[in-house]
Design a protein around this motif. Structure first.
Motif, PDB file in Angstrom:
ATOM      1  N   GLY A   1       0.705  -1.319   0.238  1.00 37.06           N
ATOM      2  CA  GLY A   1       0.244   0.143   0.292  1.00 37.06           C
ATOM      3  C   GLY A   1       0.946   1.221   0.153  1.00 37.06           C
ATOM      4  O   GLY A   1       0.444   1.794  -0.205  1.00 37.06           O
TER       5      GLY A   1
ATOM      6  N   MET B   1      -5.545   0.823   0.933  1.00 39.42           N
ATOM      7  CA  MET B   1      -5.642  -0.939   0.748  1.00 39.42           C
ATOM      8  C   MET B   1      -6.824  -0.829   0.760  1.00 39.42           C
ATOM      9  O   MET B   1      -7.986  -1.099  -0.544  1.00 39.42           O
ATOM     10  CB  MET B   1      -4.597  -1.654   1.398  1.00 39.42           C
TER      11      MET B   1
ATOM     12  N   ARG C   1      -8.368   0.639  -2.539  1.00 41.05           N
ATOM     13  CA  ARG C   1      -8.062  -0.018  -3.215  1.00 41.05           C
ATOM     14  C   ARG C   1      -8.943  -1.442  -3.955  1.00 41.05           C
ATOM     15  O   ARG C   1      -9.077  -2.114  -4.937  1.00 41.05           O
ATOM     16  CB  ARG C   1      -6.659  -0.873  -3.163  1.00 41.05           C
ATOM     17  N   ALA C   2      -9.505  -1.875  -2.674  1.00 43.15           N
ATOM     18  CA  ALA C   2      -9.975  -3.563  -3.055  1.00 43.15           C
ATOM     19  C   ALA C   2     -11.473  -3.107  -3.425  1.00 43.15           C
ATOM     20  O   ALA C   2     -11.449  -4.224  -4.240  1.00 43.15           O
ATOM     21  CB  ALA C   2     -10.463  -4.045  -1.357  1.00 43.15           C
TER      22      ALA C   2
ATOM     23  N   SER D   1     -10.430  -3.375  -7.678  1.00 38.20           N
ATOM     24  CA  SER D   1      -9.429  -4.092  -8.074  1.00 38.20           C
ATOM     25  C   SER D   1      -9.479  -5.482  -8.084  1.00 38.20           C
ATOM     26  O   SER D   1     -10.140  -5.964  -7.450  1.00 38.20           O
ATOM     27  CB  SER D   1      -7.643  -4.108  -7.877  1.00 38.20           C
TER      28      SER D   1
ATOM     29  N   ARG E   1      -7.582  -7.674  -7.167  1.00 37.45           N
ATOM     30  CA  ARG E   1      -6.892  -8.736  -6.120  1.00 37.45           C
ATOM     31  C   ARG E   1      -7.781  -9.368  -4.820  1.00 37.45           C
ATOM     32  O   ARG E   1      -8.761  -8.295  -4.865  1.00 37.45           O
ATOM     33  CB  ARG E   1      -5.946  -7.594  -5.386  1.00 37.45           C
TER      34      ARG E   1
ATOM     35  N   ASP F   1      -6.667 -10.321  -1.910  1.00 37.72           N
ATOM     36  CA  ASP F   1      -5.790  -9.735  -1.218  1.00 37.72           C
ATOM     37  C   ASP F   1      -6.276  -8.340  -0.353  1.00 37.72           C
ATOM     38  O   ASP F   1      -5.505  -8.096   0.576  1.00 37.72           O
ATOM     39  CB  ASP F   1      -4.167 -10.241  -0.956  1.00 37.72           C
ATOM     40  N   ASP F   2      -7.276  -7.988  -0.770  1.00 36.07           N
ATOM     41  CA  ASP F   2      -7.156  -6.352   0.259  1.00 36.07           C
ATOM     42  C   ASP F   2      -8.384  -7.108   0.589  1.00 36.07           C
ATOM     43  O   ASP F   2      -9.781  -5.697   0.740  1.00 36.07           O
ATOM     44  CB  ASP F   2      -7.719  -6.061  -1.445  1.00 36.07           C
ATOM     45  N   ASN F   3      -9.254  -7.584   1.628  1.00 36.81           N
ATOM     46  CA  ASN F   3     -10.479  -6.832   3.006  1.00 36.81           C
ATOM     47  C   ASN F   3      -9.223  -6.955   4.524  1.00 36.81           C
ATOM     48  O   ASN F   3      -7.687  -7.439   4.093  1.00 36.81           O
ATOM     49  CB  ASN F   3     -11.293  -8.723   2.921  1.00 36.81           C
TER      50      ASN F   3
ATOM     51  N   ILE G   1      -4.951  -7.367   5.166  1.00 35.68           N
ATOM     52  CA  ILE G   1      -4.673  -6.552   4.521  1.00 35.68           C
ATOM     53  C   ILE G   1      -3.904  -7.255   6.930  1.00 35.68           C
ATOM     54  O   ILE G   1      -2.324  -6.312   6.050  1.00 35.68           O
ATOM     55  CB  ILE G   1      -5.020  -5.560   4.774  1.00 35.68           C
TER      56      ILE G   1
END
Ligand code: AMP
Length: 193
Positions: free
Chosen positions: A11, A125, A128-129, A132, A134, A136-138, A142
């Protein structure tokens, strides 16, 4: 060749600033996060293995990442230099990278470390969730990623500091102002292309 590591916690803006640096200085970009996500999306054996760690906020094992990167370093002979983004993330990776570069008669010249307060990292982050793909963004993942950073990745800064190669850069300014600070350091070695 001029070889740069853009270092910092998840991040901190490594991806965004790498794009800016690549455009200005015409360096080859190697992002292990991007390479791993590509392997995951193609569901290669490496990707299937890596995904188990990434989805949980853990680092992918060193041997997997080091094996993946060694071929990439040789991919474009004649490049001006390489910017490493998200690699090395452990001391073992840093040592392996030193050996790979030594074999090519080159080295890491500069490590720029983006410094961003933790509450701002989490805020970015989570933002970004929303936009994106991704996985891995919860919030739970994180917090695990930040723990992994402190336990395994932060020592990499000390490794390069001991070699006199580390510069700390304020990473919580706006994107262009942080880029100016980064450029000021890079310009000491290499002018924009
Ligand atoms: P990134 O896009 O750089 O934030 O990386 C996303 C995820 O990929 C990380 O949380 C790790 O699970 C994995 N990863 C990326 N680079 C590395 C690395 N150098 N070593 C181990 N795991 C990595």
């Amino acid at each position: 060749m001029f070889n740069l590591i853009l270092f910092g916690p998840p991040g901190s803006g490594k991806g965004t600033q790498s794009t800016n640096i690549v455009k200005s200085y015409n360096l080859q970009h190697i992002s292990t996060g991007d390479l791993l996500r590509d392997e995951v999306s193609r569901q290669t054996p490496l990707g299937v293995e890596a995904q188990k760690y990434m989805d949980q906020g853990f680092l992918v094992p060193d041997e997997v990442v080091i094996g993946m990167i060694s071929g990439k370093i040789d991919e474009n002979p004649g490049v001006r230099g390489i910017i490493f983004d998200g690699f090395p993330r452990t001391k073992a990776q840093a040592e392996a990278l030193d050996k790979l570069l030594e074999f090519k008669n080159t080295q890491i010249h500069l490590v720029l470390s983006l410094e961003v307060p933790e509450d701002e990292l989490v805020r970015r982050m989570l933002g970004r969730a929303a936009t994106s793909d991704r996985s891995d963004d919860n919030e739970e993942v994180i917090s695990k990623r930040i723990k992994e950073y402190h336990a395994k990745t932060a020592p990499v800064a000390e490794y390069y500091d001991a070699q006199g190669k580390l510069e700390r850069i304020k990473g919580d300014l706006d994107i262009q102002d942080t880029f100016k600070l980064l450029s000021r350091e890079i310009d000491k070695y290499l002018l924009p292309a």
